[in-house]
Design a protein around this motif. Structure first.
Motif, PDB file in Angstrom:
ATOM      1  N   THR A   1       0.847  -1.188   0.000  1.00 28.44           N
ATOM      2  CA  THR A   1       0.000   0.000   0.000  1.00 28.44           C
ATOM      3  C   THR A   1       0.881   1.236   0.000  1.00 28.44           C
ATOM      4  O   THR A   1       1.846   1.327   0.763  1.00 28.44           O
ATOM      5  CB  THR A   1      -0.907   0.003   1.246  1.00 28.44           C
TER       6      THR A   1
ATOM      7  N   GLY B   1      -4.013   5.931   0.287  1.00 28.62           N
ATOM      8  CA  GLY B   1      -4.115   4.475   0.390  1.00 28.62           C
ATOM      9  C   GLY B   1      -4.147   4.020   1.840  1.00 28.62           C
ATOM     10  O   GLY B   1      -4.932   3.141   2.208  1.00 28.62           O
ATOM     11  N   TYR B   2      -3.312   4.627   2.670  1.00 30.60           N
ATOM     12  CA  TYR B   2      -3.290   4.271   4.088  1.00 30.60           C
ATOM     13  C   TYR B   2      -4.606   4.669   4.755  1.00 30.60           C
ATOM     14  O   TYR B   2      -5.141   3.932   5.589  1.00 30.60           O
ATOM     15  CB  TYR B   2      -2.118   4.955   4.781  1.00 30.60           C
TER      16      TYR B   2
ATOM     17  N   LEU C   1      -7.395   2.218   3.849  1.00 29.81           N
ATOM     18  CA  LEU C   1      -7.313   0.979   4.622  1.00 29.81           C
ATOM     19  C   LEU C   1      -7.685   1.203   6.082  1.00 29.81           C
ATOM     20  O   LEU C   1      -8.256   0.318   6.720  1.00 29.81           O
ATOM     21  CB  LEU C   1      -5.899   0.392   4.542  1.00 29.81           C
TER      22      LEU C   1
ATOM     23  N   ASP D   1      -6.898  -4.230   1.030  1.00 29.99           N
ATOM     24  CA  ASP D   1      -6.426  -3.492  -0.143  1.00 29.99           C
ATOM     25  C   ASP D   1      -6.849  -4.200  -1.424  1.00 29.99           C
ATOM     26  O   ASP D   1      -7.289  -3.573  -2.398  1.00 29.99           O
ATOM     27  CB  ASP D   1      -4.909  -3.342  -0.090  1.00 29.99           C
TER      28      ASP D   1
ATOM     29  N   CYS E   1      -9.383  -2.326  -4.034  1.00 33.02           N
ATOM     30  CA  CYS E   1      -8.949  -2.026  -5.406  1.00 33.02           C
ATOM     31  C   CYS E   1      -9.896  -2.605  -6.455  1.00 33.02           C
ATOM     32  O   CYS E   1      -9.701  -2.377  -7.656  1.00 33.02           O
ATOM     33  CB  CYS E   1      -7.536  -2.557  -5.635  1.00 33.02           C
TER      34      CYS E   1
END
Length: 253
Positions: free
Chosen positions: A126, A131-132, A135, A163, A167
Motif C-alpha cells: 500500500t 491508500g493508508y 485501509l 487493499d 482495489c
C-alpha cells in the motif's frame, strides 16, 4: 477458509526474515480475515495469496526498498530523472527519493515527509497517504498515524486483503481473471508472469491441503432419564405393618 501455518511456511520459506512471527500471525488470522471479506473458496484464496506473495516477496519485501543507484532511477522514473546529474542527489538516499517521487500525489503533501512515511508497505505494498487512509477506514486501524501497523503480524493479512478488495480485484478473482486482478491491484501488468506462476502454485498447494471440518459443538449434558433414577419405596400398608408387629412380638417370647 484457513491457511495452515505449515502450508504458509512452505510457500514463504523466508517469510519471517524481515518481521518475526509473520508466518504464525498471518496463518492465525487467515480464517477470520477471509470470512470477513467473503473470500470463501480455494480459488479465491489462491488469487489473493498469489498477488500478495508477489507484492511482498513472500514476506521478504514488506517495506519498499528505495535504495537506488542513479542509473536505476533513470530507468524507473525517466521523466523525473532524465540525466545522471538529476538523479545523483537521490542515489542511495531512500528518504529523499521517496519524498521526491511520491510527494504531491496519492494524497501526500508537497514539502512534507509523507512520501517516506507512506511508501509501499505491507502485504499489498500500500502506497500513499490516501491508500493508508482508505485501509484505515476499512480495517478500523489508525494506519495514518501508525503506518507500521501494516507490517504487524496481527494485521498484515487483514490490510493486504482489505487493499485487494478495495482495489476492486474480487470480481476479477471470481472470474479467474488474473490479468484483470493484476491491473486493478497494480495499475498495470508489472510482474504478470510471476503473478501467474504464484497463482498456479497456490492453486496446487490449496488443492493438496486437507479440508479441515470443524467438529460440531458438544451437546450439553442432559439430565438423566427420570425413569432410570432409583425410585423411593412405597410406604408400607397397614396389613404389612401388623405382620411386622406380630413377628417382633413372637421374637420376644
Amino acid at each position: 477458509m484457513k491457511i495452515e501455518q505449515s502450508l504458509l511456511r512452505r510457500m514463504w520459506p523466508q517469510g519471517d526474515r524481515r518481521v518475526a512471527g509473520l508466518i504464525a500471525g498471518t496463518a492465525a488470522v487467515s480464517e477470520s480475515v477471509f470470512a470477513r471479506f467473503g473470500i470463501d473458496t480455494p480459488d479465491l484464496v489462491a488469487h489473493v495469496m498469489a498477488q500478495l506473495s508477489h507484492e511482498c516477496g513472500a514476506g521478504q519485501e514488506v517495506v519498499e526498498n528505495l535504495d537506488y543507484t542513479a542509473a536505476r532511477m533513470m530507468q524507473v522514473w525517466p521523466s523525473r530523472f532524465p540525466t545522471l546529474a538529476s538523479a545523483a542527489p537521490y542515489a542511495h538516499n531512500p528518504r529523499a527519493l521517496a519524498n521526491k517521487v511520491y510527494n504531491g500525489r496519492m494524497g501526500n503533501r508537497a514539502g512534507s515527509d509523507d512520501g517516506w512515511s507512506y511508501r509501499g508497505r505491507g502485504a499489498a505494498q500500500t502506497t500513499g497517504r490516501e491508500g493508508y487512509a482508505r485501509l484505515a477506514a476499512l480495517t478500523g486501524l489508525d494506519l495514518v498515524n501508525h503506518p507500521e501497523l501494516l507490517i504487524d503480524p496481527r494485521y498484515f493479512l487483514l490490510c493486504g486483503v482489505a487493499d485487494f478488495v478495495a482495489c476492486g480485484c474480487l470480481p476479477f478473482a471470481r472470474a479467474d481473471d488474473v490479468v484483470g486482478v493484476t491491473r486493478r491491484l497494480n495499475g498495470g501488468t508489472i510482474g504478470l508472469a510471476e503473478r501467474k506462476a504464484w497463482l498456479a502454485s497456490w492453486k496446487a498447494a490449496l488443492a493438496e491441503a486437507p479440508v479441515v471440518i470443524a467438529s460440531p459443538p458438544l451437546a450439553p449434558d442432559l439430565p438423566a432419564d427420570p425413569t432410570l433414577r432409583p425410585q423411593p419405596a412405597p410406604p408400607p400398608s397397614r396389613w404389612s405393618q401388623l405382620i411386622a408387629v406380630l413377628r417382633a412380638a413372637f421374637r420376644r417370647i
